[in-house]
Design a protein around this motif. Structure first.
Motif: not given
Length: 90
Positions: A2, A18, A22, A69-72
């Motif tokens: 995240y 990072q 969550a 935000y989630e790292k994707s």
């Protein structure tokens, strides 16, 4: 992973750290939100889970915005990079 992204006043380049979970990202976000609402403490210190030697100390009075935000990958489903300054394709 995240990402916690901080935008400073008068600065276009955001700062980011990072977090592995969550819960850790939300805890850091909550700490910053609380500091922004109260004006205390004057400085917030953050550490990065991915790079343990990376540390940030930010004056609360200089923060303009914070997001989690989630790292994707490098882009989202809409094709935009995450962040406050991502431009929408029209």
């Amino acid at each position: 992973m995240y990402i916690l992204e901080l935008t400073l006043k008068h600065t276009a380049l955001p700062l980011s750290i990072q977090k592995q979970t969550a819960e850790a990202a939300e805890a850091a976000y909550g700490e910053i939100s609380k500091a922004l609402n109260s004006g205390s403490p004057v400085m917030v210190e953050l550490t990065c889970d991915k790079q343990p030697d990376k540390k940030l100390a930010v004056l609360v009075s200089e923060l303009a915005a914070v997001q989690v935000y989630e790292k994707s990958g490098s882009t989202t489903a809409s094709g935009k990079a995450p962040g406050f300054f991502a431009l929408a394709a029209e």
